[in-house]
Each structure stands twice: as C-alpha cells, then as structure tokens.
Design a protein around this motif. Structure first.
Motif, PDB file in Angstrom:
ATOM      1  N   PHE A  97      38.253 -79.088  48.955  1.00  0.00           N
ATOM      2  CA  PHE A  97      37.224 -79.974  48.405  1.00  0.00           C
ATOM      3  C   PHE A  97      37.848 -80.977  47.433  1.00  0.00           C
ATOM      4  O   PHE A  97      37.489 -82.159  47.414  1.00  0.00           O
ATOM      5  CB  PHE A  97      36.144 -79.163  47.692  1.00  0.00           C
ATOM      6  N   PHE A  98      38.774 -80.490  46.628  1.00  0.00           N
ATOM      7  CA  PHE A  98      39.448 -81.342  45.644  1.00  0.00           C
ATOM      8  C   PHE A  98      40.170 -82.497  46.345  1.00  0.00           C
ATOM      9  O   PHE A  98      39.994 -83.660  45.982  1.00  0.00           O
ATOM     10  CB  PHE A  98      40.448 -80.501  44.838  1.00  0.00           C
ATOM     11  N   GLY A 101      42.071 -88.868  34.981  1.00  0.00           N
ATOM     12  CA  GLY A 101      40.656 -89.098  35.229  1.00  0.00           C
ATOM     13  C   GLY A 101      40.279 -88.795  36.662  1.00  0.00           C
ATOM     14  O   GLY A 101      39.241 -88.162  36.936  1.00  0.00           O
ATOM     15  N   LEU A 102      41.124 -89.208  37.597  1.00  0.00           N
ATOM     16  CA  LEU A 102      40.879 -88.908  39.015  1.00  0.00           C
ATOM     17  C   LEU A 102      40.933 -87.407  39.268  1.00  0.00           C
ATOM     18  O   LEU A 102      40.100 -86.859  40.018  1.00  0.00           O
ATOM     19  CB  LEU A 102      41.918 -89.617  39.885  1.00  0.00           C
ATOM     20  N   GLN A 103      41.901 -86.752  38.655  1.00  0.00           N
ATOM     21  CA  GLN A 103      42.069 -85.310  38.866  1.00  0.00           C
ATOM     22  C   GLN A 103      40.874 -84.527  38.337  1.00  0.00           C
ATOM     23  O   GLN A 103      40.349 -83.632  39.015  1.00  0.00           O
ATOM     24  CB  GLN A 103      43.375 -84.848  38.196  1.00  0.00           C
ATOM     25  N   ALA A 143      35.071 -88.679  33.361  1.00  0.00           N
ATOM     26  CA  ALA A 143      36.364 -88.690  34.055  1.00  0.00           C
ATOM     27  C   ALA A 143      36.624 -90.051  34.692  1.00  0.00           C
ATOM     28  O   ALA A 143      37.752 -90.567  34.634  1.00  0.00           O
ATOM     29  CB  ALA A 143      36.399 -87.592  35.109  1.00  0.00           C
ATOM     30  N   ILE A 144      35.607 -90.649  35.288  1.00  0.00           N
ATOM     31  CA  ILE A 144      35.771 -91.969  35.894  1.00  0.00           C
ATOM     32  C   ILE A 144      36.053 -93.015  34.818  1.00  0.00           C
ATOM     33  O   ILE A 144      36.868 -93.930  35.011  1.00  0.00           O
ATOM     34  CB  ILE A 144      34.537 -92.348  36.735  1.00  0.00           C
ATOM     35  N   GLU A 145      35.401 -92.899  33.674  1.00  0.00           N
ATOM     36  CA  GLU A 145      35.697 -93.802  32.564  1.00  0.00           C
ATOM     37  C   GLU A 145      37.157 -93.670  32.133  1.00  0.00           C
ATOM     38  O   GLU A 145      37.811 -94.672  31.811  1.00  0.00           O
ATOM     39  CB  GLU A 145      34.781 -93.513  31.379  1.00  0.00           C
ATOM     40  N   LEU A 146      37.653 -92.435  32.132  1.00  0.00           N
ATOM     41  CA  LEU A 146      39.060 -92.218  31.809  1.00  0.00           C
ATOM     42  C   LEU A 146      39.950 -92.901  32.842  1.00  0.00           C
ATOM     43  O   LEU A 146      40.930 -93.578  32.504  1.00  0.00           O
ATOM     44  CB  LEU A 146      39.358 -90.715  31.753  1.00  0.00           C
ATOM     45  N   VAL A 175      48.709 -84.272  38.986  1.00  0.00           N
ATOM     46  CA  VAL A 175      48.610 -85.617  38.400  1.00  0.00           C
ATOM     47  C   VAL A 175      49.928 -86.366  38.558  1.00  0.00           C
ATOM     48  O   VAL A 175      49.940 -87.584  38.801  1.00  0.00           O
ATOM     49  CB  VAL A 175      48.192 -85.523  36.924  1.00  0.00           C
ATOM     50  N   MET A 176      51.050 -85.663  38.453  1.00  0.00           N
ATOM     51  CA  MET A 176      52.355 -86.295  38.668  1.00  0.00           C
ATOM     52  C   MET A 176      52.417 -86.914  40.063  1.00  0.00           C
ATOM     53  O   MET A 176      52.850 -88.062  40.242  1.00  0.00           O
ATOM     54  CB  MET A 176      53.477 -85.261  38.494  1.00  0.00           C
TER      55      MET A 176
END
Length: 468
Positions: free
Chosen positions: A246-247, A50-52, A78-81, A148-149
């Motif tokens: 930016f990411f 979700g953060l990614q 994504a934030i809900e995830l 994500v890892m």
C-alpha cells in the motif's frame, strides 16, 4: 529579552521549546546534544520525508492501523512538508545517530504538531495526533530513513540530473554537427597526431554523455526498491500485512516513479549498495565531464599564446588586476563540481562498507554526500551546457595554421613510401623548420602535385569516416 517558549513532555520529562517552532521534545534534546558542524540535509530529503509520511498514513488507514478521523490532518501536514512549507523547522545537522533517528523524529514531530493545529489544538499537545503512535505508526527510523534516502535520490536523478545531462548531450551533439567539416590536428600524448575534425572531437564528448545517461538509467531501477515495512530489523515487526505494498502504491501515485517493496528488507536496511552503485555512476560521469571541460579549456587557451582553436563565450567576468582578461569560469565550476563528486564517492563507499549486522549506521553522511553529488553535478552540467557549450565557436584561421604546420598528416604516405622514408620527411621538416610538403619535395620522394593528392587532410578524414 527571553524569547517566548512552550513546554513539551516526552518519556524523559519536560523540554522547553521556542513557541513558534513545530519540532518537539526529541528534536530539541538532539539540538542540545549534537553540537557538531553546520552541514544540514538538503531540502529534497526533508521534502521526501513528507512523501514518506503521507504514504505511510495512507497505508496505515488501508491496513486498519490508523483511525480514519486522524489521517486527513496527518496527510495534509505531510503534503505541506513535501511542498517545502516547514523546511525551516528542521534545525539538526547531519551529525546525529547513524540511523537518522533524530531527523525521522523531527519529521514526526513537525507533522504531529501541524496536524494537531489543523485539528484545533495548540502546539505541543501531542494529542490527538502523537508523533510516535500515529505519524510513525508501522514504521521505524531504521526502515523509514533508508526509504527516504532512496526516494530523495530517485527524485533528484529523474527530475534534476537526467534532464541536465540530456541537455548537455544535446548541446554537444549540436556543436558536433556545426563543426563537422572543421579540420584540426588530433593530439595524442599531448603531441601532434593525424588530422581529424572538430566535429569528431565534440562527437566524442556527446558519446560520453550518452553513456552517462545509460549509466544512471541502469542504476535507477534499484533505487525504486524500498525497505519500508521492515521496521526495526527487517522482520516487519509492528507493520501490518500489506503495509509495504500500500505504501509503495501511494508513493508511486504521488511521484510518478514506480516504487516497489524490497522483498528482502534486511538487505535494504543493513546495506545501501544501490546508493553506492548510483554514486559509482556519478563518479564515472564526473571523470567524463572533467575530461571534457579540461579539453575544452585547453583548446580555448590563449587567445594569443595558447592553442586558441576554440572561442569560448564571454561570461561578462574578468580579472581583478588584468583588464579585459577572459577566463573559462564556467568550465572551472564544472571541474570543481567533479572534484567534489569524486571525493564524495569515497565517503559514500566507506559509509556503506561500515554497516554492522542488520543496520547500516552511517546513513546521514552517506545520503548527504550522495545528494550533494547529484545536485552539483546536475546544476554544473546544465550551466556548462547553456553558458559555455552552446556558445562555443571555432577559430578557423588558427585551426588551418596549426593543420598546415602539423607534421603527421604524412602518416598517410606510409603505404606509398614506407615508414622509414616518411620518418625522414618528418625529421627533415622538424629540423629545417619547413613544412612536410617542402621536406618531401626536397628529399626527392614526391613532387608537389603528388604530395597534394596523397596528403589532403580533408580527404584523409573523409576516407577514414567512409571506411567505418
């Protein structure tokens, strides 16, 4: 009765999906293909996705690669995830493509379906938000999954493992202070040695935990280096200029961790040395904790027929057949967790070494084992601190008895009598089953007052400390 379903279409045709599920066609196809095991990714990895995806959406808007009118719905989904709302919509096991493609697509599909729902569309429409074209924009599984890892591991280190180890270090330091004046017999080779204090024993444990914290602190900076923006092979194909910066800026703002782009994204996708380094630190910490837990349960063995020097807190549990029996159950939990971490490190090591050319394709099994190691080591350490270490007391009477019967405090007489005469004292005491003091007097080497002055365990320990 057949459960209601919906039909989604992808590049390979129609797919039937349970109507209340937010995953899409690719996830459903994977469910029918990868029928292996029951091991699923922990929620920390799903939430890290979700953060990614949130950071990717923000970066895409900043780079002009995503329509601004679609971004709010994608970001909200994504934030809900990340908040854990959609954990139940990740049905796949870890046994999938070695790049983690199916779980990346699972995240893309859940977020796309939820974003479309927020925009007033039914599940399965793939419009106006498309899982590949919009949620996965400027990304590949090959750079997203390793990102994500790293994110999941860094969050677990910073938010779970480090606080747990610091709590255990603090508990050990407190016990070391409490037992600073409690004399005991040191043991080397499992045999009696010279006097020391129980405070020194616990001080040794505390020192190991201080080094454990330093080890994970040393590994953390390399966890914060992310390969996002490398896309398929590390060249950055389809990622706009500035996307990676930016990411990372968004991810840093969201998590409070200082993530930075990997300047050589090939390395971040083809190998996961930083994760093996972290696992190596966990492996070392596990051996430290294993030694600490074993020492404590051996020192507490008894209560009548063991060493009986430590008194462990009652956990309220007992034997199924022996009434009133108390066991060091919390220590046994920690020991078993350490076994798991040590075994996981072997899997992680092999998984990293098995990458080929521009992509490591053992990512799912590697991160599954790493996250398990982080979780069980953190949880068992915190439990050990709270329910075991903080409640430990000493049996001063037993310690005094053991110290009185010990032979090797007479080592302090070496400078006075010489090694050979002291050896006669210990041999006589052992053979005659008398104290070393009685043996020294019987042999005519010293009188009682001289022996008491020269072989006072409390003074011997204090002198040794002052010399240091």
């Amino acid at each position: 009765m057949t459960a209601p379903s919906r039909i989604e279409h992808d590049a390979f045709g129609p797919v039937e999906i349970p109507s209340d599920r937010y995953w899409g066609a690719q996830t459903q196809r994977a469910l029918g293909l990868f029928e292996v095991g029951e091991e699923r990714f922990p929620t920390v990895l799903i939430r890290a996705f979700g953060l990614q995806k949130h950071a990717a959406a923000r970066a895409n808007v900043q780079c002009g690669a995503l329509a601004p009118e679609l971004a709010p719905a994608i970001e909200k989904a994504a934030i809900e995830l990340h908040e854990g709302k959609w954990n139940d919509h990740f049905p796949l096991t870890i046994w999938q493509t070695g790049s983690g493609t199916q779980t990346n697509m699972n995240a893309n599909e859940v977020i796309a379906n939820r974003a479309n729902e927020l925009l007033g569309q039914p599940l399965g429409t793939r419009a106006p938000v498309h899982p590949n074209d919009h949620v996965n924009r400027s990304q590949s599984s090959n750079d997203s999954f390793p990102t994500v890892m790293h994110v999941a591991a860094a969050i677990e280190v910073n938010g779970r493992l480090r606080p747990a180890l610091d709590e255990l270090r603090s508990a050990l330091a407190e016990r070391s202070h409490a037992f600073a004046d409690v004399l005991k017999v040191a043991r080397t080779h499992l045999m009696d040695a010279v006097p020391m204090t129980m405070g020194q024993t616990f001080g040794t444990f505390e020192r190991q935990l201080a080094h454990a914290l330093a080890r994970i602190d040393d590994a953390l900076p390399r966890l914060l280096i992310l390969p996002q923006g490398g896309t398929a092979a590390g060249t950055g194909l389809n990622a706009p200029a500035g996307f990676d910066s930016f990411f990372c800026a968004t991810l840093t703002e969201t998590t409070g961790l200082s993530f930075v782009p990997n300047a050589h994204k090939f390395e971040g996708m083809a190998a996961h040395d930083a994760l093996v380094e972290l696992s190596g630190a966990l492996n070392t910490i596990a051996t430290s904790l294993l030694k600490i837990a074993n020492d404590m349960r051996f020192l507490a063995s008894g209560p009548r027929c063991g060493l009986g020097e430590l008194l462990i807190p009652d956990d309220g549990l007992t034997s199924s057949i022996m009434p009133g029996k108390r066991n060091p159950t919390i220590a046994e939990v920690l020991v078993q967790a350490c076994f798991q971490v040590i075994g996981n490190h072997q899997t992680i090591t092999i998984a990293n070494a098995s990458g080929n050319f521009e992509l490591n394709v053992a990512k799912p099994v590697l991160v599954y084992n790493l996250l398990q190691s982080l979780r069980v080591l953190a949880d068992s350490s915190a439990l050990f601190a709270r329910r075991f270490v903080r409640g430990i007391e000493v049996d001063r009477e037993q310690l005094a008895t053991n110290l009185d019967r010990s032979l090797l405090a007479v080592t302090a007489l070496n400078p006075v009598l010489g090694y050979d005469r002291v050896a006669q004292i210990t041999a006589t005491a052992l053979r005659e089953r008398i104290t070393p003091r009685a043996a020294a007097i019987a042999l005519g080497f010293l009188d009682g007052d001289e022996y008491g002055r020269l072989v006072d365990p409390a003074k011997l320990v204090a002198v040794n400390i002052s010399k240091r």
